[in-house]
Each structure stands twice: as C-alpha cells, then as structure tokens.
Design a protein around this motif. Structure first.
Motif, PDB file in Angstrom:
ATOM      1  N   TYR A 167      55.731  65.080  55.641  1.00  0.00           N
ATOM      2  CA  TYR A 167      55.431  63.787  55.311  1.00  0.00           C
ATOM      3  C   TYR A 167      54.554  63.750  54.089  1.00  0.00           C
ATOM      4  N   LYS A 168      53.692  64.759  53.819  1.00  0.00           N
ATOM      5  CA  LYS A 168      52.697  64.776  52.943  1.00  0.00           C
ATOM      6  C   LYS A 168      53.760  64.759  51.532  1.00  0.00           C
ATOM      7  N   ASN A 169      54.797  65.036  51.515  1.00  0.00           N
ATOM      8  CA  ASN A 169      55.664  64.963  50.341  1.00  0.00           C
ATOM      9  C   ASN A 169      56.263  63.472  49.832  1.00  0.00           C
ATOM     10  N   LEU A 170      55.989  62.576  50.857  1.00  0.00           N
ATOM     11  CA  LEU A 170      56.274  61.274  50.803  1.00  0.00           C
ATOM     12  C   LEU A 170      55.390  60.554  49.792  1.00  0.00           C
ATOM     13  N   SER A 171      56.243  59.616  48.875  1.00  0.00           N
ATOM     14  CA  SER A 171      55.427  58.931  48.197  1.00  0.00           C
ATOM     15  C   SER A 171      54.680  57.690  48.671  1.00  0.00           C
ATOM     16  N   THR A 172      53.451  57.281  48.269  1.00  0.00           N
ATOM     17  CA  THR A 172      53.040  56.018  49.137  1.00  0.00           C
ATOM     18  C   THR A 172      52.943  54.935  48.050  1.00  0.00           C
ATOM     19  N   GLU A 173      53.800  54.864  47.028  1.00  0.00           N
ATOM     20  CA  GLU A 173      54.176  54.004  46.035  1.00  0.00           C
ATOM     21  C   GLU A 173      54.707  52.679  46.866  1.00  0.00           C
ATOM     22  N   PRO A 174      54.219  51.470  46.602  1.00  0.00           N
ATOM     23  CA  PRO A 174      54.471  50.290  47.198  1.00  0.00           C
ATOM     24  C   PRO A 174      56.194  49.858  46.735  1.00  0.00           C
ATOM     25  N   CYS A 175      56.820  48.999  47.588  1.00  0.00           N
ATOM     26  CA  CYS A 175      58.083  48.605  46.903  1.00  0.00           C
ATOM     27  C   CYS A 175      57.820  47.132  45.988  1.00  0.00           C
ATOM     28  N   LEU A 176      57.075  46.221  46.562  1.00  0.00           N
ATOM     29  CA  LEU A 176      56.883  45.222  45.700  1.00  0.00           C
ATOM     30  C   LEU A 176      55.303  44.841  45.277  1.00  0.00           C
ATOM     31  N   HIS A 177      55.050  44.809  44.359  1.00  0.00           N
ATOM     32  CA  HIS A 177      53.608  44.757  43.792  1.00  0.00           C
ATOM     33  C   HIS A 177      53.152  43.381  44.385  1.00  0.00           C
ATOM     34  N   ALA A 178      52.310  43.160  45.251  1.00  0.00           N
ATOM     35  CA  ALA A 178      51.773  42.058  45.831  1.00  0.00           C
ATOM     36  C   ALA A 178      51.278  40.947  44.722  1.00  0.00           C
ATOM     37  N   SER A 179      50.507  41.629  43.665  1.00  0.00           N
ATOM     38  CA  SER A 179      50.207  40.844  42.633  1.00  0.00           C
ATOM     39  C   SER A 179      51.194  39.857  42.203  1.00  0.00           C
ATOM     40  N   SER A 180      52.618  40.448  41.971  1.00  0.00           N
ATOM     41  CA  SER A 180      53.635  39.537  41.376  1.00  0.00           C
ATOM     42  C   SER A 180      53.884  38.341  42.168  1.00  0.00           C
ATOM     43  N   ILE A 181      53.337  38.147  43.160  1.00  0.00           N
ATOM     44  CA  ILE A 181      53.462  36.881  44.182  1.00  0.00           C
ATOM     45  C   ILE A 181      53.078  35.725  43.342  1.00  0.00           C
ATOM     46  N   ASP A 182      51.721  36.032  43.047  1.00  0.00           N
ATOM     47  CA  ASP A 182      50.784  34.915  42.115  1.00  0.00           C
ATOM     48  C   ASP A 182      49.771  35.856  41.411  1.00  0.00           C
ATOM     49  N   PRO A 183      50.314  36.106  40.105  1.00  0.00           N
ATOM     50  CA  PRO A 183      49.490  37.196  39.551  1.00  0.00           C
ATOM     51  C   PRO A 183      47.857  36.547  39.302  1.00  0.00           C
ATOM     52  N   ASP A 184      47.614  35.149  39.052  1.00  0.00           N
ATOM     53  CA  ASP A 184      46.293  34.830  38.900  1.00  0.00           C
ATOM     54  C   ASP A 184      45.471  35.073  39.940  1.00  0.00           C
ATOM     55  N   TYR A 185      46.118  34.504  41.155  1.00  0.00           N
ATOM     56  CA  TYR A 185      45.358  34.599  42.525  1.00  0.00           C
ATOM     57  C   TYR A 185      44.886  36.019  42.881  1.00  0.00           C
ATOM     58  N   PHE A 186      45.901  36.839  42.847  1.00  0.00           N
ATOM     59  CA  PHE A 186      45.664  38.295  43.499  1.00  0.00           C
ATOM     60  C   PHE A 186      44.767  38.948  42.248  1.00  0.00           C
ATOM     61  N   ASN A 187      44.763  38.636  41.081  1.00  0.00           N
ATOM     62  CA  ASN A 187      43.762  39.347  40.226  1.00  0.00           C
ATOM     63  C   ASN A 187      42.362  38.860  40.566  1.00  0.00           C
ATOM     64  N   LYS A 188      42.126  37.712  40.968  1.00  0.00           N
ATOM     65  CA  LYS A 188      40.835  37.187  41.435  1.00  0.00           C
ATOM     66  C   LYS A 188      40.624  38.043  42.678  1.00  0.00           C
ATOM     67  N   LEU A 189      41.199  38.379  43.558  1.00  0.00           N
ATOM     68  CA  LEU A 189      41.355  38.973  44.869  1.00  0.00           C
ATOM     69  C   LEU A 189      41.066  40.273  44.620  1.00  0.00           C
ATOM     70  N   ARG A 190      41.766  41.004  43.795  1.00  0.00           N
ATOM     71  CA  ARG A 190      41.688  42.293  43.398  1.00  0.00           C
ATOM     72  C   ARG A 190      39.992  42.510  42.756  1.00  0.00           C
ATOM     73  N   LYS A 191      39.719  41.484  41.845  1.00  0.00           N
ATOM     74  CA  LYS A 191      38.208  41.763  41.379  1.00  0.00           C
ATOM     75  C   LYS A 191      37.248  41.457  42.306  1.00  0.00           C
ATOM     76  N   ALA A 192      37.364  40.881  43.296  1.00  0.00           N
ATOM     77  CA  ALA A 192      36.525  40.693  44.355  1.00  0.00           C
ATOM     78  C   ALA A 192      36.423  41.627  45.395  1.00  0.00           C
ATOM     79  N   PHE A 193      37.458  42.384  45.627  1.00  0.00           N
ATOM     80  CA  PHE A 193      37.629  43.438  46.570  1.00  0.00           C
ATOM     81  C   PHE A 193      38.127  44.663  46.079  1.00  0.00           C
ATOM     82  N   PRO A 194      37.399  45.215  45.079  1.00  0.00           N
ATOM     83  CA  PRO A 194      38.095  46.297  44.231  1.00  0.00           C
ATOM     84  C   PRO A 194      38.707  47.516  45.285  1.00  0.00           C
TER      85      PRO A 194
END
Ligand code: GDP
Ligand code: MG
Length: 291
Positions: A167-194
């Motif tokens: 299992y250690k060889n498995l990628s942990t990359e996401p399928c969908l980047h959450a920020s694409s749902i609403d970039p502005d909102y998610f960027n603020k979220l990312r800044k507040a909880f880095p």
C-alpha cells in the motif's frame, strides 16, 4: 509494524461483506439490513509469513455527504487520524455494473489523501453484460491500483492481498481539487487553516459529524454560509465529480450495448407474449360470459 489497518468502504450491495469474508475467511452474514450494519466488523488476514492485515467492514454508504448514521460512522473514522482504527489503506469496493455511481464515493475518499485501493467486484458478470475495462488507463486516470475481483468465485483475492501489502506505493493524490468548487472561498479557507486538508475542512463545514468539536466550531463560525449556499456548493461538487467520472469511464470502459440489450430484448419478448396471452384469454372469457 507487521500489521496493516484496512477499511472496506463502498455503496450498499456492491459485495463488501463478501469481499471481507473472502479476505478473512470469516462468515459474516451477507446482505444489507439498514440500521443493523452500523457496527464495524473486524477480521484478520495473513498477507504473507510475517505481515497481517486488520480489516474493518464498514456500513454501506453512498457518499461522504452524510445523511444517515451509517454514513456518519464512515466519516468519523476517516476524519479522525487519532482513531485507533484509522486505516493505513482504504479499499473502496465497487461493482462492475454500477461503476459510474460507485465511483462517486471513491473520488471523495481519494480526496482525503488516504492511500486508496479500488476493488471492482462481480467481474463474473462482465462478459454477460458486455463490459470491457482498460485497467491501466483506469488506474492512471483514478491515480490508484485496481483489483478485479469476483468474491463469489474467489477470483482476484490474492492479487488484492498483494496490493494491500504494497500500500505504501499508492499515490495519495486527490482526484478532484476541492478548491475548484469555489476558488475564492477555498483559498480563504486554506489561508486560515494552512495545515489542514481542504476537503476535510469542507466536510467539517458541511457535515453534522462529531469531529474535534472545538476546531469544528472555529471553522464553522468564521466560514459561515447560508444553508442554501452550502447546498449549492455541494451540488457543484457532485456535478464536478460526475464530470470527472464520466471522462474517466469514456477512456477506460467500453460497454457493448447489444449484449446488454440482447438479454433485455429476450426478456421483453417473453413478457409481451405473456401480456398478449392474457389479453386474448380475457377476451375469450368475456365472449363466453356475454353469450
Ligand atoms: P454489501 O452490501 O456491500 O456488504 O454486499 P454483500 O456482500 O452483502 O453482497 C450483496 C449481493 O451481491 C449478495 O447477494 C451477494 O451474493 C452478491 N455478490 C457479492 N459478490 C459477488 C460477486 O462477485 N459476483 C456476483 N455475481 N454476485 C456477488
Ligand atoms: Mg455488508
């Protein structure tokens, strides 16, 4: 450590419990009884001479957008790294005839950046249904490893164990980047909880789950949206996920429609024959009664 923690996750009726039984040699009852399967079932399997896997069979869940107790059990486990049962690897079980619907949950689990394996179960039905899969392409698009399994015919279980072991060889990359749902909102979220995973924060904001309550209050009060706005964003998330899944299946799945409909046609023909049979029979009865 010589033990790997594995969580089995999937929609109801995809054969999770059957896969669990094949892996562990246990004989848990097969079948989905809503409300009864809430308990996590545990079992152990030997992967090789020295390494074991502890397997949890989680209740069936359609998505991580919790609406039932069953779904809450899954979310609370996957959001809590401190939970003793927190898995080293998540196995999402799907069934070959309903991949499109089943993969929604897969993309969500994948976005939690837990090493995730995909089981496509019931492959004994592929030929009958005219389904062909290009596994290397699907593995590339979904950034995972895939085990084709028939838990009914005990096919693919050894390969699945091999994948768990590695299992250690498995990628942990996401399928969908959450920020694409609403970039502005998610960027603020990312800044507040880095230091937090964006999709995890998003789940905490939208779900009514008991996850680190203090943190949850802080996240929610500073990122409040109206119920309607949240619903809209959730819908956008679902649409984006299905777009991704559709694109992926266009690349890696082929369904021979004539095969599927051949059987359907035969069934239809039998039913129509019966139907006309009944009509004629009733007609004759009517004639007899009238005369
Ligand atoms: P769960 O709800 O995901 O735990 O699914 P179960 O293990 O209870 O299985 C649901 C149904 O699918 C049962 O009727 C099983 O017999 C059937 N099933 C499970 N695995 C297979 C498989 O590999 N092939 C076929 N044809 N049926 C299967
Ligand atoms: Mg089950």
């Amino acid at each position: 450590k010589n033990s790997i923690k594995v969580a089995l996750i999937g929609n109801p009726n995809v054969g999770k419990t059957s896969v669990f039984n094949q892996l562990t040699g246990l004989n848990q009852q097969v079948g989905n009884y809503p409300g009864i399967t809430v308990d996590k079932k545990m079992g152990v399997t030997k992967l090789n001479e020295t390494v074991k896997a502890h397997i949890i069979d989680l209740p069936g869940t359609y998505s991580l957008n919790a609406s039932s107790i069953d779904e809450n059990v899954v979310i609370e486990l996957l959001l809590n790294k401190n939970d003793v049962d927190f898995p080293n690897v998540a196995i999402v079980v799907t069934e070959v005839e309903n991949l499109k619907r089943n993969l929604l949950l897969f993309t969500q689990i994948k976005d939690l950046e837990i090493p995730t394996l995909l089981v496509i179960n019931m492959i004994d039905r592929m030929k009958l249904k005219g389904i062909e899969l290009d596994i290397p392409k699907l593995e590339r698009e979904l950034k995972t490893k895939i085990a084709l399994v028939s838990s009914r015919k005990n096919i693919g279980i050894d390969y699945l164990k091999e994948l768990i072991l590695n299992y250690k060889n498995l990628s942990t990359e996401p399928c969908l980047h959450a920020s694409s749902i609403d970039p502005d909102y998610f960027n603020k979220l990312r800044k507040a909880f880095p230091n937090q995973l964006l999709y995890k924060l998003w789940l905490v904001i939208t779900q009514d789950v008991n996850f680190l309550n203090l943190e949850r209050n802080a996240i929610q009060s500073s990122f409040t949206k109206t119920h309607a706005e949240l619903k809209k964003l959730q819908q956008k998330e679902t649409i984006k996920r299905y777009q991704f899944i559709n694109d992926t299946l266009k690349i890696g799945q082929r369904i021979d429609k004539t095969k599927a409909t051949d059987i359907q046609n035969k069934l239809d023909r039998v039913l129509t024959h019966k139907f006309f049979g009944y009509v004629i029979f009733l007609g004759i009865l009517l004639l007899i009664f009238q005369s």
